[in-house]
Scaffold this active site. Structure first.
Site, PDB file in Angstrom:
ATOM      1  CG  HIS A   1     -37.664  61.359  18.673  1.00  0.00           C
ATOM      2  ND1 HIS A   1     -37.195  60.185  18.115  1.00  0.00           N
ATOM      3  CD2 HIS A   1     -37.546  61.189  20.021  1.00  0.00           C
ATOM      4  CE1 HIS A   1     -36.811  59.367  19.078  1.00  0.00           C
ATOM      5  NE2 HIS A   1     -37.029  59.945  20.241  1.00  0.00           N
TER       6      HIS A   1
ATOM      7  CB  SER B   1     -37.046  57.250  21.942  1.00  0.00           C
ATOM      8  OG  SER B   1     -35.946  58.112  22.002  1.00  0.00           O
TER       9      SER B   1
ATOM     10  CG  ASP C   1     -36.640  60.711  14.755  1.00  0.00           C
ATOM     11  OD1 ASP C   1     -35.927  61.542  15.349  1.00  0.00           O
ATOM     12  OD2 ASP C   1     -37.199  59.749  15.329  1.00  0.00           O
TER      13      ASP C   1
END
Length: 361
Positions: free
Chosen positions: A321, A205, A267
Protein backbone atom coordinates in the site's frame (compact mmCIF):
# COMPACT_ATOMS: atom_id res chain seq x y z
CA UNK A 1 1.72 3.82 -21.39
CA UNK A 2 2.23 7.20 -23.04
CA UNK A 3 5.47 8.66 -21.57
CA UNK A 4 4.00 12.15 -21.14
CA UNK A 5 1.03 10.81 -19.20
CA UNK A 6 3.31 8.74 -16.98
CA UNK A 7 5.49 11.77 -16.30
CA UNK A 8 2.47 13.83 -15.31
CA UNK A 9 1.10 11.05 -13.09
CA UNK A 10 4.47 10.79 -11.33
CA UNK A 11 4.54 14.56 -10.88
CA UNK A 12 1.15 14.58 -9.19
CA UNK A 13 2.09 11.48 -7.21
CA UNK A 14 5.11 13.35 -5.86
CA UNK A 15 2.78 16.11 -4.66
CA UNK A 16 0.71 13.52 -2.80
CA UNK A 17 3.89 12.05 -1.28
CA UNK A 18 4.94 15.54 -0.20
CA UNK A 19 1.83 15.63 1.99
CA UNK A 20 3.17 12.61 3.89
CA UNK A 21 6.73 13.92 4.14
CA UNK A 22 5.70 17.36 5.40
CA UNK A 23 3.22 16.07 8.00
CA UNK A 24 4.22 16.12 11.68
CA UNK A 25 2.77 12.79 12.80
CA UNK A 26 4.89 12.46 15.94
CA UNK A 27 2.45 12.23 18.86
CA UNK A 28 5.04 13.70 21.27
CA UNK A 29 5.56 16.82 19.13
CA UNK A 30 4.07 20.12 20.29
CA UNK A 31 3.09 20.74 16.65
CA UNK A 32 1.59 17.29 16.22
CA UNK A 33 -0.98 17.12 13.41
CA UNK A 34 0.37 20.11 11.50
CA UNK A 35 2.65 20.73 8.53
CA UNK A 36 6.36 21.16 9.24
CA UNK A 37 6.60 24.19 6.99
CA UNK A 38 4.73 27.37 6.12
CA UNK A 39 2.82 27.73 2.85
CA UNK A 40 5.53 30.03 1.50
CA UNK A 41 8.36 27.61 2.27
CA UNK A 42 6.71 24.24 1.65
CA UNK A 43 8.04 23.48 -1.83
CA UNK A 44 11.50 24.91 -1.13
CA UNK A 45 11.92 23.01 2.15
CA UNK A 46 10.72 19.77 0.54
CA UNK A 47 13.12 20.00 -2.40
CA UNK A 48 10.45 20.89 -4.98
CA UNK A 49 11.33 24.53 -5.61
CA UNK A 50 11.25 23.86 -9.36
CA UNK A 51 7.65 22.65 -9.30
CA UNK A 52 6.34 25.96 -10.64
CA UNK A 53 3.47 25.98 -8.10
CA UNK A 54 2.67 28.35 -5.26
CA UNK A 55 0.70 27.14 -2.23
CA UNK A 56 -2.32 29.32 -1.52
CA UNK A 57 -4.16 27.37 1.20
CA UNK A 58 -3.63 24.55 3.67
CA UNK A 59 -6.42 22.02 4.16
CA UNK A 60 -7.39 20.68 7.59
CA UNK A 61 -10.03 18.23 8.80
CA UNK A 62 -11.39 17.13 12.16
CA UNK A 63 -13.50 13.99 12.35
CA UNK A 64 -13.88 10.90 14.47
CA UNK A 65 -12.20 8.97 11.66
CA UNK A 66 -9.00 10.96 11.98
CA UNK A 67 -9.18 11.07 15.77
CA UNK A 68 -9.13 7.26 15.81
CA UNK A 69 -6.04 7.19 13.63
CA UNK A 70 -4.01 10.09 14.99
CA UNK A 71 -5.23 10.31 18.59
CA UNK A 72 -7.72 12.55 20.35
CA UNK A 73 -7.53 16.28 19.66
CA UNK A 74 -9.73 19.15 20.86
CA UNK A 75 -12.90 19.38 18.83
CA UNK A 76 -12.11 22.86 17.49
CA UNK A 77 -8.78 21.76 16.00
CA UNK A 78 -8.00 19.76 12.91
CA UNK A 79 -5.10 17.87 11.45
CA UNK A 80 -3.30 18.93 8.30
CA UNK A 81 -4.45 16.94 5.28
CA UNK A 82 -2.85 18.73 2.34
CA UNK A 83 -2.77 21.90 0.32
CA UNK A 84 -4.15 23.88 -2.59
CA UNK A 85 -1.64 25.40 -5.01
CA UNK A 86 -1.68 27.20 -8.33
CA UNK A 87 0.87 27.09 -11.14
CA UNK A 88 2.54 30.51 -11.37
CA UNK A 89 5.71 29.80 -13.34
CA UNK A 90 5.35 31.02 -16.98
CA UNK A 91 7.55 28.23 -18.33
CA UNK A 92 5.54 25.53 -16.56
CA UNK A 93 2.27 27.11 -17.72
CA UNK A 94 3.62 27.10 -21.25
CA UNK A 95 4.71 23.46 -20.95
CA UNK A 96 1.33 22.38 -19.60
CA UNK A 97 -0.59 24.56 -22.00
CA UNK A 98 -2.72 25.81 -19.12
CA UNK A 99 -2.67 27.31 -15.64
CA UNK A 100 -3.24 24.40 -13.29
CA UNK A 101 -4.79 24.48 -9.82
CA UNK A 102 -3.83 21.42 -7.79
CA UNK A 103 -5.38 20.02 -4.61
CA UNK A 104 -3.24 17.36 -2.90
CA UNK A 105 -4.56 15.16 -0.08
CA UNK A 106 -2.63 13.05 2.39
CA UNK A 107 -3.81 9.57 3.41
CA UNK A 108 -3.40 7.37 6.46
CA UNK A 109 -0.16 5.56 7.06
CA UNK A 110 -0.88 1.82 6.88
CA UNK A 111 -3.31 -0.67 5.42
CA UNK A 112 -4.13 -1.86 8.94
CA UNK A 113 -5.46 1.60 9.82
CA UNK A 114 -7.62 1.51 6.71
CA UNK A 115 -9.09 -1.87 7.59
CA UNK A 116 -9.93 -0.53 11.05
CA UNK A 117 -11.46 2.69 9.74
CA UNK A 118 -13.44 1.43 6.74
CA UNK A 119 -16.30 -0.08 8.69
CA UNK A 120 -19.13 2.06 7.47
CA UNK A 121 -22.09 2.33 5.13
CA UNK A 122 -23.17 4.52 2.26
CA UNK A 123 -25.14 7.67 3.08
CA UNK A 124 -26.70 10.51 1.00
CA UNK A 125 -24.27 13.32 0.14
CA UNK A 126 -26.55 16.26 1.06
CA UNK A 127 -24.05 18.67 -0.46
CA UNK A 128 -25.55 22.05 -1.39
CA UNK A 129 -24.31 24.51 -3.99
CA UNK A 130 -24.80 28.25 -4.04
CA UNK A 131 -27.05 29.19 -6.94
CA UNK A 132 -25.72 32.27 -8.72
CA UNK A 133 -29.20 33.41 -9.71
CA UNK A 134 -30.74 33.41 -6.20
CA UNK A 135 -27.61 33.51 -4.04
CA UNK A 136 -29.03 30.74 -1.88
CA UNK A 137 -27.62 27.34 -1.01
CA UNK A 138 -29.65 24.63 -2.68
CA UNK A 139 -29.41 20.84 -2.70
CA UNK A 140 -29.56 20.16 -6.43
CA UNK A 141 -31.65 17.39 -7.92
CA UNK A 142 -28.67 15.83 -9.68
CA UNK A 143 -27.47 14.51 -6.33
CA UNK A 144 -30.49 12.18 -6.20
CA UNK A 145 -29.45 8.59 -5.53
CA UNK A 146 -25.79 9.50 -4.98
CA UNK A 147 -24.40 7.80 -1.88
CA UNK A 148 -20.94 8.26 -0.33
CA UNK A 149 -19.07 6.22 2.26
CA UNK A 150 -19.96 7.86 5.58
CA UNK A 151 -16.39 8.08 6.90
CA UNK A 152 -15.12 9.95 3.82
CA UNK A 153 -18.09 12.31 3.79
CA UNK A 154 -17.70 13.00 7.50
CA UNK A 155 -14.03 13.82 6.98
CA UNK A 156 -14.79 16.09 4.04
CA UNK A 157 -17.55 18.01 5.84
CA UNK A 158 -15.89 18.18 9.27
CA UNK A 159 -15.65 21.59 10.93
CA UNK A 160 -12.42 23.16 12.20
CA UNK A 161 -11.34 26.49 13.62
CA UNK A 162 -9.72 28.42 10.79
CA UNK A 163 -7.72 31.64 10.96
CA UNK A 164 -9.04 34.12 8.45
CA UNK A 165 -7.90 37.50 7.18
CA UNK A 166 -4.96 39.73 8.11
CA UNK A 167 -6.37 40.32 11.61
CA UNK A 168 -6.07 36.62 12.37
CA UNK A 169 -9.67 36.16 13.51
CA UNK A 170 -10.78 32.53 13.74
CA UNK A 171 -14.04 31.14 12.40
CA UNK A 172 -15.70 27.75 12.25
CA UNK A 173 -15.50 26.39 8.71
CA UNK A 174 -15.86 22.94 7.23
CA UNK A 175 -13.10 21.31 5.25
CA UNK A 176 -15.42 21.26 2.26
CA UNK A 177 -16.24 24.99 2.50
CA UNK A 178 -12.55 25.80 2.85
CA UNK A 179 -11.74 23.95 -0.38
CA UNK A 180 -14.74 25.26 -2.34
CA UNK A 181 -14.20 28.88 -1.29
CA UNK A 182 -10.51 28.78 -2.21
CA UNK A 183 -11.23 27.24 -5.62
CA UNK A 184 -13.89 29.90 -6.27
CA UNK A 185 -11.42 32.63 -5.27
CA UNK A 186 -8.68 31.32 -7.56
CA UNK A 187 -11.09 31.01 -10.47
CA UNK A 188 -12.09 34.64 -9.99
CA UNK A 189 -8.44 35.72 -9.81
CA UNK A 190 -7.69 33.96 -13.12
CA UNK A 191 -11.10 34.46 -14.73
CA UNK A 192 -9.53 36.02 -17.82
CA UNK A 193 -7.69 32.72 -18.40
CA UNK A 194 -10.86 30.63 -18.14
CA UNK A 195 -10.18 28.81 -21.41
CA UNK A 196 -6.73 27.74 -20.19
CA UNK A 197 -7.53 26.86 -16.60
CA UNK A 198 -7.60 23.32 -15.13
CA UNK A 199 -8.18 21.79 -11.71
CA UNK A 200 -6.32 18.62 -10.74
CA UNK A 201 -6.78 16.51 -7.60
CA UNK A 202 -4.29 13.98 -6.32
CA UNK A 203 -4.03 11.78 -3.26
CA UNK A 204 -3.19 8.38 -1.84
CA UNK A 205 -5.39 6.01 0.16
CA UNK A 206 -7.76 8.19 2.24
CA UNK A 207 -6.35 11.12 0.24
CA UNK A 208 -7.36 9.44 -3.02
CA UNK A 209 -10.91 8.97 -1.73
CA UNK A 210 -11.06 12.61 -0.65
CA UNK A 211 -9.58 13.69 -3.99
CA UNK A 212 -12.35 11.83 -5.83
CA UNK A 213 -15.08 13.16 -3.55
CA UNK A 214 -13.84 16.75 -3.67
CA UNK A 215 -13.37 16.61 -7.46
CA UNK A 216 -16.99 15.49 -7.81
CA UNK A 217 -18.08 18.27 -5.47
CA UNK A 218 -16.05 20.99 -7.20
CA UNK A 219 -17.28 19.92 -10.65
CA UNK A 220 -20.87 20.03 -9.38
CA UNK A 221 -20.19 23.56 -8.13
CA UNK A 222 -18.70 24.56 -11.49
CA UNK A 223 -21.83 23.27 -13.23
CA UNK A 224 -23.91 25.83 -11.31
CA UNK A 225 -21.74 28.74 -12.46
CA UNK A 226 -21.96 30.43 -15.84
CA UNK A 227 -19.01 29.46 -18.08
CA UNK A 228 -17.28 27.60 -15.23
CA UNK A 229 -18.48 24.17 -16.36
CA UNK A 230 -15.88 24.12 -19.13
CA UNK A 231 -12.96 23.96 -16.69
CA UNK A 232 -11.53 20.40 -16.85
CA UNK A 233 -11.36 18.52 -13.55
CA UNK A 234 -8.99 15.54 -13.28
CA UNK A 235 -8.08 13.09 -10.51
CA UNK A 236 -4.84 11.11 -10.16
CA UNK A 237 -5.79 8.61 -7.45
CA UNK A 238 -3.24 6.23 -5.92
CA UNK A 239 -4.49 3.19 -3.95
CA UNK A 240 -8.00 4.57 -3.74
CA UNK A 241 -10.70 2.63 -1.90
CA UNK A 242 -14.22 2.70 -3.31
CA UNK A 243 -15.92 5.98 -2.52
CA UNK A 244 -19.59 5.66 -3.45
CA UNK A 245 -22.38 3.73 -5.13
CA UNK A 246 -23.34 3.18 -8.78
CA UNK A 247 -25.18 6.52 -8.97
CA UNK A 248 -22.04 8.28 -7.77
CA UNK A 249 -19.87 6.53 -10.36
CA UNK A 250 -22.34 7.41 -13.12
CA UNK A 251 -22.61 11.02 -12.00
CA UNK A 252 -18.82 11.44 -11.91
CA UNK A 253 -18.71 10.28 -15.53
CA UNK A 254 -21.73 12.38 -16.59
CA UNK A 255 -20.32 15.68 -15.35
CA UNK A 256 -16.96 14.98 -16.98
CA UNK A 257 -14.60 14.34 -14.08
CA UNK A 258 -11.67 12.30 -15.40
CA UNK A 259 -10.38 9.80 -12.82
CA UNK A 260 -7.25 7.73 -13.33
CA UNK A 261 -6.77 5.17 -10.55
CA UNK A 262 -3.42 3.49 -10.00
CA UNK A 263 -3.81 0.13 -8.25
CA UNK A 264 -1.13 -2.23 -6.99
CA UNK A 265 -2.70 -5.63 -7.68
CA UNK A 266 -1.53 -6.95 -4.29
CA UNK A 267 -2.84 -3.98 -2.32
CA UNK A 268 -5.97 -4.72 -0.28
CA UNK A 269 -7.16 -1.12 0.15
CA UNK A 270 -8.58 -0.67 -3.40
CA UNK A 271 -10.68 -3.78 -2.76
CA UNK A 272 -12.63 -2.12 0.07
CA UNK A 273 -15.25 -1.14 1.02
CA UNK A 274 -17.81 -3.28 -0.79
CA UNK A 275 -15.83 -6.51 -0.65
CA UNK A 276 -18.90 -8.61 -1.43
CA UNK A 277 -21.03 -6.20 -3.47
CA UNK A 278 -19.11 -4.17 -6.03
CA UNK A 279 -18.67 -3.54 -9.76
CA UNK A 280 -17.06 -6.96 -10.24
CA UNK A 281 -20.19 -8.88 -9.21
CA UNK A 282 -21.96 -7.96 -12.45
CA UNK A 283 -25.74 -7.77 -12.86
CA UNK A 284 -26.43 -8.66 -9.23
CA UNK A 285 -24.63 -5.57 -7.95
CA UNK A 286 -26.55 -3.37 -10.40
CA UNK A 287 -29.85 -4.89 -9.28
CA UNK A 288 -28.93 -4.29 -5.63
CA UNK A 289 -27.26 -0.92 -6.16
CA UNK A 290 -29.66 0.68 -3.66
CA UNK A 291 -28.23 -1.27 -0.73
CA UNK A 292 -26.05 0.81 1.67
CA UNK A 293 -23.06 -1.50 1.16
CA UNK A 294 -22.98 -1.85 -2.66
CA UNK A 295 -19.97 0.11 -3.91
CA UNK A 296 -18.61 0.94 -7.36
CA UNK A 297 -15.19 2.20 -8.38
CA UNK A 298 -15.04 5.27 -10.61
CA UNK A 299 -12.93 6.18 -13.62
CA UNK A 300 -10.23 4.14 -15.32
CA UNK A 301 -8.01 1.68 -13.46
CA UNK A 302 -4.34 1.23 -14.32
CA UNK A 303 -3.03 -1.94 -12.63
CA UNK A 304 0.54 -2.01 -11.37
CA UNK A 305 2.35 -5.31 -10.93
CA UNK A 306 5.11 -6.04 -8.44
CA UNK A 307 7.59 -7.00 -11.16
CA UNK A 308 10.45 -4.69 -10.21
CA UNK A 309 13.86 -6.38 -9.94
CA UNK A 310 14.79 -3.86 -7.21
CA UNK A 311 12.08 -5.08 -4.83
CA UNK A 312 12.37 -8.13 -2.60
CA UNK A 313 9.56 -10.59 -2.05
CA UNK A 314 7.49 -9.80 1.02
CA UNK A 315 4.34 -10.97 2.75
CA UNK A 316 3.83 -7.69 4.59
CA UNK A 317 0.52 -6.47 3.17
CA UNK A 318 1.09 -2.92 4.41
CA UNK A 319 4.13 -2.60 2.10
CA UNK A 320 1.98 -3.10 -1.00
CA UNK A 321 0.00 0.00 0.00
CA UNK A 322 3.06 2.25 0.28
CA UNK A 323 2.87 5.30 -2.00
CA UNK A 324 6.60 5.30 -2.77
CA UNK A 325 6.24 1.70 -3.98
CA UNK A 326 3.36 2.82 -6.20
CA UNK A 327 5.50 5.58 -7.70
CA UNK A 328 8.41 3.18 -8.18
CA UNK A 329 6.21 0.65 -10.00
CA UNK A 330 4.66 3.42 -12.08
CA UNK A 331 8.13 4.69 -13.02
CA UNK A 332 8.94 1.26 -14.48
CA UNK A 333 5.52 0.67 -16.01
CA UNK A 334 5.42 0.21 -19.79
CA UNK A 335 2.30 -1.90 -20.30
CA UNK A 336 0.13 -4.47 -18.58
CA UNK A 337 2.11 -7.41 -20.00
CA UNK A 338 5.48 -5.70 -20.36
CA UNK A 339 8.50 -6.20 -18.06
CA UNK A 340 9.58 -3.50 -15.63
CA UNK A 341 11.65 -0.80 -17.35
CA UNK A 342 13.34 1.56 -14.90
CA UNK A 343 13.01 5.19 -16.03
CA UNK A 344 15.41 6.77 -13.56
CA UNK A 345 13.39 7.48 -10.40
CA UNK A 346 15.63 6.82 -7.39
CA UNK A 347 14.63 3.34 -6.23
CA UNK A 348 16.01 4.07 -2.74
CA UNK A 349 12.89 6.13 -2.10
CA UNK A 350 10.84 2.96 -1.53
CA UNK A 351 12.81 2.43 1.70
CA UNK A 352 11.75 5.72 3.26
CA UNK A 353 9.14 4.01 5.43
CA UNK A 354 9.59 0.29 4.79
CA UNK A 355 12.24 -2.32 4.02
CA UNK A 356 11.53 -3.27 0.41
CA UNK A 357 14.78 -2.98 -1.51
CA UNK A 358 16.88 -6.05 -2.23
CA UNK A 359 20.04 -6.12 -0.14
CA UNK A 360 22.39 -5.45 -3.07
CA UNK A 361 20.62 -2.13 -3.72
Amino acid sequence: MVPNLKAEALRYGNLAQLCYDAFDGKSYSKNYGTCYHSKRDLFNKMGMSESGYQVTKYVYANTNLLNQVFGEKPKDQGVWLGFIAVCTDPNEIRRLGRRDIVIAWRGTQTAEEWIEDLRDILVPTRLSYRCKRTGKNQEHHFADGVLIERGFLSCYTSTVRHRQGAAGATVNISTRDLVVSEIERLIQVYEKEMDNLSITFTGHSLGAALATLSAYDIKQMLCTKHNFHQIPVTVFAFASPRVGNLAFAKRVEEIGVKVLRFVNKRDLVPKVPGVCMNENVGCLSKLLHWLPWTYFHVGFELPLHNNSPFIQHTHNLAYFHNLELYLHLLDGYVGSKQPFSWSGRDHALVNKSCDLLREKY
